[in-house]
Design an enzyme around this catalytic site. Structure first.
Site, PDB file in Angstrom:
ATOM      1  N   HIS A 114       0.414  17.250   2.943  1.00 30.16           N
ATOM      2  CA  HIS A 114      -0.556  16.158   2.933  1.00 30.16           C
ATOM      3  C   HIS A 114      -1.578  16.167   4.079  1.00 30.16           C
ATOM      4  O   HIS A 114      -2.616  15.508   3.993  1.00 30.16           O
ATOM      5  CB  HIS A 114       0.218  14.825   2.966  1.00 30.16           C
ATOM      6  CG  HIS A 114      -0.475  13.718   2.264  1.00 30.16           C
ATOM      7  ND1 HIS A 114      -1.838  13.574   2.260  1.00 30.16           N
ATOM      8  CD2 HIS A 114       0.010  12.687   1.536  1.00 30.16           C
ATOM      9  CE1 HIS A 114      -2.158  12.490   1.562  1.00 30.16           C
ATOM     10  NE2 HIS A 114      -1.061  11.940   1.113  1.00 30.16           N
ATOM     11  N   SER A 135     -10.664  -5.455 -13.328  1.00 33.28           N
ATOM     12  CA  SER A 135     -10.477  -4.111 -12.777  1.00 33.28           C
ATOM     13  C   SER A 135      -9.085  -3.602 -13.172  1.00 33.28           C
ATOM     14  O   SER A 135      -8.082  -4.263 -12.877  1.00 33.28           O
ATOM     15  CB  SER A 135     -10.588  -4.170 -11.255  1.00 33.28           C
ATOM     16  OG  SER A 135      -9.732  -3.235 -10.648  1.00 33.28           O
ATOM     17  N   ASP A 149      -7.283  -1.274 -11.909  1.00 38.47           N
ATOM     18  CA  ASP A 149      -6.432  -1.073 -10.733  1.00 38.47           C
ATOM     19  C   ASP A 149      -5.886  -2.399 -10.218  1.00 38.47           C
ATOM     20  O   ASP A 149      -4.691  -2.526  -9.933  1.00 38.47           O
ATOM     21  CB  ASP A 149      -7.214  -0.364  -9.628  1.00 38.47           C
ATOM     22  CG  ASP A 149      -6.331  -0.098  -8.411  1.00 38.47           C
ATOM     23  OD1 ASP A 149      -5.276   0.540  -8.584  1.00 38.47           O
ATOM     24  OD2 ASP A 149      -6.675  -0.553  -7.312  1.00 38.47           O
ATOM     25  N   PRO A 192       3.186  14.863  -1.484  1.00 40.10           N
ATOM     26  CA  PRO A 192       3.249  14.401  -2.873  1.00 40.10           C
ATOM     27  C   PRO A 192       3.426  15.575  -3.843  1.00 40.10           C
ATOM     28  O   PRO A 192       3.000  16.704  -3.568  1.00 40.10           O
ATOM     29  CB  PRO A 192       1.879  13.739  -3.098  1.00 40.10           C
ATOM     30  CG  PRO A 192       1.285  13.596  -1.732  1.00 40.10           C
ATOM     31  CD  PRO A 192       1.851  14.719  -0.922  1.00 40.10           C
ATOM     32  N   TYR A 225       0.335  12.507  10.387  1.00 40.30           N
ATOM     33  CA  TYR A 225       0.935  13.739   9.874  1.00 40.30           C
ATOM     34  C   TYR A 225       1.568  14.617  10.944  1.00 40.30           C
ATOM     35  O   TYR A 225       2.768  14.856  10.936  1.00 40.30           O
ATOM     36  CB  TYR A 225      -0.123  14.534   9.091  1.00 40.30           C
ATOM     37  CG  TYR A 225      -0.699  13.732   7.950  1.00 40.30           C
ATOM     38  CD1 TYR A 225       0.093  13.373   6.867  1.00 40.30           C
ATOM     39  CD2 TYR A 225      -2.006  13.278   7.982  1.00 40.30           C
ATOM     40  CE1 TYR A 225      -0.413  12.599   5.833  1.00 40.30           C
ATOM     41  CE2 TYR A 225      -2.521  12.507   6.951  1.00 40.30           C
ATOM     42  CZ  TYR A 225      -1.715  12.174   5.881  1.00 40.30           C
ATOM     43  OH  TYR A 225      -2.202  11.403   4.867  1.00 40.30           O
ATOM     44  N   SER A 260      -0.321   4.033  -4.851  1.00 41.98           N
ATOM     45  CA  SER A 260      -1.585   4.748  -4.939  1.00 41.98           C
ATOM     46  C   SER A 260      -1.967   4.961  -6.390  1.00 41.98           C
ATOM     47  O   SER A 260      -1.132   5.359  -7.205  1.00 41.98           O
ATOM     48  CB  SER A 260      -1.451   6.104  -4.248  1.00 41.98           C
ATOM     49  OG  SER A 260      -2.727   6.641  -4.043  1.00 41.98           O
TER      50      SER A 260
END
Length: 631
Positions: free
Chosen positions: A348, A433, A435, A125, A112, A559
Site C-alpha cells: 500500500h 449519492s 456512496d 489490500p 506505512y 472504502s
C-alpha cells in the site's frame, strides 16, 4: 497502522483507496506529465478554527458530554491568540510553502513505513477478479500470458506519458501514483522501512518475477529491440518456468516478507549477507511486477467461493497453501490459481486503490481482444531461476514466519458477498449519492448489531492536489446518529425517518466534498501533531486527550473502490475490535468485502454482511413506502 494514538491514526490511514466514483472524462496528453503535475494546486492547510469546530462536531456523537466539555476547554486553550495552536499552524503553513505537498512525506512515513505490523492483512489490500473457467495449467498459463501482455500495454502508456489524465468535477487529478506502482518494492528495516523505485534508472527493469511452488524466476518480457514479448512468447516462457519448478518441497523463502516488520528487517539483513541471496532479492525488488502461479486451494461451495478467493488474495491461505508463493513487499503481485481463482495483492505504501483499479480495468479489457498470433522466429533463452542459500538461521526465520502467518490466517474472519437486489441505480433514482446511501446503511447495520454508533473511516482522495493521497470522511455524524436511532423506533413516522435519512445523506455528501477539497480534519490534526514533534515541543494536550484516542479508534474502516470490472477489493480491520468494509457499487448490484478478527468475540464478518444487506433493503422499503409529495 508509537502509542495508541499514533498507531490508530496510522492504522486508519492504511486502507486508503479513494472514496470517489471513478472519474470518467479523460484526455490523452503525450509527454505532458510534468507540465500537468506542475499545473495542479498545492494541498491547502485548513484554517485552525474551522478544524477545531469540525473536530468537536465529529466528537459529539461518540464521546460522553463530560469528556466533550473537557475537550472543548482544551481546544479553546489550544486556539488562544499567540498560543501553541497558532504557532504549530504557522509552522505547517511554512512547510506548505516550502514543499510540493506538506503532508505526503509525513503520511508515507507514519501510515506505512514506520508501521511495524505485518503488511499482510494489516495493510496490503487484495482484489478478487471474476472467476475464470480454466481448470488446468494450460488455461492458467494462457490467462497469465495475456494478463502480463495487458499490464505491459498499460506500462507503455505510463512510459510514453500518454496515460489518460483523470478529472473529477472538471478538475484534473494528480497522476503521480501511476508512476509509483511498477518496478517498485518496499524494503524492510529493523525500525523503519523504505520504498525503492527503479523506473527512472539509466537502465530501467525489463523483467518480471514469476513464482511457482515457492520458486522465483526472472522472466525478461522485452525483446532486444525493446518490443514486448507476444502473448505466445510469454506462454512458452511460462511453460518453461512451470516445468522447471515441479518440486513442491522447496523452502518458502517468500513467507519471510509476511512477518512483523522488525523481525523481517533483522532476517533480511541476515539473508542478504550471502551474495547469491542478495542478487536474488535484488532481482525480485527490481522486477516490473510479480506473477504468482498458485496451486489450487481446497474446493469451496459456490456460496463460499468469493470469500475463499478474498482470503487467498489477502494472505494465500497459510503456509500449507500459497502464502509462501508471494513476495509481499512487492508493490504489485498478480495471483493466478490453477483452479481459476484470480486477483492481486498490492503493497500500500506507493498508491491507493483507484490507480490499481484503473490498471485492472485496462488489463481486463485488453484480455478480451482477439490475439494476433505471431510465431516467434527467435528462440528465447530459459528464464533464470533465482537461488537462495538457506542457512539454519534463515530456516528458523522461515519457520517463525510460517507460524505467525498461520495465526493471522486463523484470526482473519472474512465475508465477500454480492448484494444483488439493486446497485447504484436505486439511490440515483432517489436523487441520493450512492456512496452516502451505502454508508448510511452501514451505520444502521453496525448500530443494530452493537447498539451504539462508532467512529467510521472512509477514505477520500486528495488527488486534486499535487502528490495528494487521502483524508478521512467521518461517515458517522450527528445526522447519521439521529437517523439510525430513529429508523427502528416505532414511535417515529416514516416521513420523519425519510427526512432524517435525507439530511444524513446530504451531510455525508457535504463532508465528502469538503474532504476532497483538502478541508477535512484528520490529516490537519495529524500535521499539527507531527509539527509539534518536529519542533521538539511538548505534545499539546489535545493529542493526549481521551477523546482523541476515541476519535481515532475506527471500528469501521471503509472504502468505496469503484471499477468497471466486476471485482471487489478487500482489506483487514484497522483495530482489534473493528471491521474492514470495501465495496464496488455496480449499476444493478454491489460487491462487498467485510473483514473482522476471530479473536474478538464481539465482531463477526458474516453477521455484519447480513445486517448490511437487511439495512439496504429496509432503507429501500422505507423510501418506497413513503409518498414523495409529503416530503
Amino acid at each position: 497502522m508509537l502509542g495508541i494514538l499514533a498507531r490508530t491514526m496510522v492504522k486508519a490511514g492504511m486502507v486508503k483507496p479513494s472514496c470517489l466514483v471513478k472519474p470518467v472524462s479523460v484526455t490523452r496528453i503525450a509527454g505532458r506529465y510534468l507540465a500537468h503535475q506542475e499545473g495542479l494546486p498545492k494541498l491547502p492547510v485548513p484554517p485552525l478554527q474551522q478544524t477545531c469546530e469540525r473536530y468537536l462536531a465529529a466528537l459529539t456523537p461518540i464521546v460522553d458530554p463530560e469528556e466533550l466539555n473537557h475537550t472543548r476547554k482544551l481546544l479553546e486553550e489550544f486556539q488562544k491568540p499567540g498560543g501553541v495552536g497558532e504557532r504549530l499552524q504557522k509552522g505547517l503553513e511554512q512547510r506548505g510553502k516550502k514543499m510540493e505537498n506538506w503532508l505526503s512525506d509525513w503520511w508515507l512515513q507514519t501510515a506505512y513505513l514506520d508501521y511495524r505490523m505485518p503488511v499482510v492483512v494489516h495493510s496490503s489490500p487484495g482484489v478478487v477478479l471474476p472467476r475464470m473457467e480454466f481448470s488446468d495449467r494450460q488455461g492458467q498459463m494462457r490467462y497469465a500470458a495475456k494478463l502480463i501482455a495487458g499490464v505491459l500495454d498499460f506500462k507503455s502508456m505510463i512510459d510514453n506519458e500518454t496515460l489518460p489524465v483523470e478529472y473529477l468535477g472538471g478538475k484534473p487529478l494528480c497522476m503521480n501514483q501511476y508512476y509509483q506502482v511498477l518496478s517498485s518494492c518496499r524494503i524492510p528495516g529493523t525500525k523503519r522501512d523504505t520504498v525503492v523505485n527503479y523506473t527512472l534508472d539509466k537502465r530501467p527493469p525489463t523483467h518480471i518475477t514469476v513464482v511457482h511452488n515457492f520458486q522465483f524466476f526472472v522472466l525478461d518480457v522485452y525483446n532486444s529491440d525493446g518490443t514486448p514479448l507476444t502473448v505466445d512468447q510469454i506462454y512458452i516462457q511460462l511453460e518453461k518456468i512451470w516445468n522447471s519448478s515441479l518440486q513442491t518441497n522447496k523452502e518458502p523463502i517468500g513467507i519471510l516478507t509476511s512477518n512483523h516488520r522488525n523481525s523481517w528487517g533483522k532476517a533480511y539483513d541476515n539473508l542478504i549477507k550471502d551474495k547469491t541471496n542478495q542478487e536474488s532479492v535484488r532481482a525480485i525488488q527490481k522486477s516490473i511486477f510479480t506473477v504468482c502461479l498458485d496451486a489450487p486451494m481446497p474446493h469451496a461451495s459456490d456460496d463460499m467461493y468469493r470469500t475463499r478467493a478474498g482470503v487467498q488474495m489477502l494472505h494465500g491461505g497459510g503456509s500449507r497453501w500459497n502464502s509462501g508463493n508471494r513476495w509481499f513487499d512487492k508493490t504489485l503481485q498478480f495471483i493466478i490459481g490453477e483452479d481459476g481463482t484470480c486477483g492481486l495483492i498490492y503493497e500500500h505504501a506507493p498508491a491507493e486503490g483507484p490507480p490499481i483499479v484503473s490498471l485492472i480495468d485496462h488489463v481486463v479489457e485488453y484480455m478480451k481482444k482477439s490475439e494476433m498470433v505471431r510465431t516467434p522466429m527467435v528462440p528465447l533463452r530459459m528464464p533464470q531461476k533465482l537461488h537462495f542459500n538457506i542457512t539454519p538461521e534463515i530456516k528458523m526465520d522461515i519457520e517463525e514466519a510460517k507460524q505467525n502467518m498461520n495465526i493471522m490466517v486463523h484470526d482473519l474472519d472474512m465475508k465477500v458477498s454480492v448484494f444483488s437486489h439493486f446497485g447504484k441505480d436505486f439511490p440515483k433514482s432517489q436523487k441520493m449519492s450512492p456512496d452516502a446511501f451505502i454508508q448510511m446503511a452501514l451505520q444502521l447495520a453496525y448500530y443494530r448489531i452493537h447498539k451504539r454508533c462508532c467512529p467510521t473511516y472512509e477514505s477520500a482522495s486528495l488527488r486534486m492536489f499535487r502528490l495528494g493521497r487521502t483524508d478521512t470522511i467521518r461517515s458517522m455524524s450527528i445526522d447519521s446518529d439521529k437517523f439510525v436511532k430513529a429508523m427502528d423506533d416505532p414511535a417515529k413516522h416514516n416521513i420523519e425517518k425519510v427526512a432524517l435519512l435525507d439530511k444524513a445523506v446530504k451531510a455525508h455528501r457535504a463532508y465528502a466534498d469538503m474532504a476532497i477539497r483538502g478541508q477535512a480534519i484528520d490529516r490537519h490534526l495529524l500535521g499539527l501533531k507531527l509539527q509539534a514533534i518536529e519542533d521538539l515541543a511538548a505534545l499539546p494536550e489535545i493529542f493526549m486527550d481521551t477523546s482523541y484516542a476515541v476519535a481515532l479508534h475506527f471500528n469501521l474502516s471503509t472504502s468505496q473502490v469503484p471499477a468497471k470490472t466486476n471485482c471487489v477489493m478487500c482489506f483487514g480491520p484497522v483495530v482489534s475490535d473493528g471491521y474492514g468494509v470495501c465495496y464496488n457499487p455496480m449499476d444493478t448490484h454491489i460487491n462487498f468485502a467485510v473483514s473482522a478478527f476471530n479473536s474478538c468475540q464481539h465482531t463477526n464478518a458474516a453477521r455484519l454482511a447480513q445486517a448490511l444487506e437487511d439495512a439496504l433493503l429496509d432503507i429501500k422499503t422505507l423510501l418506497e413506502q413513503t409518498p414523495k409529495a409529503k416530503l
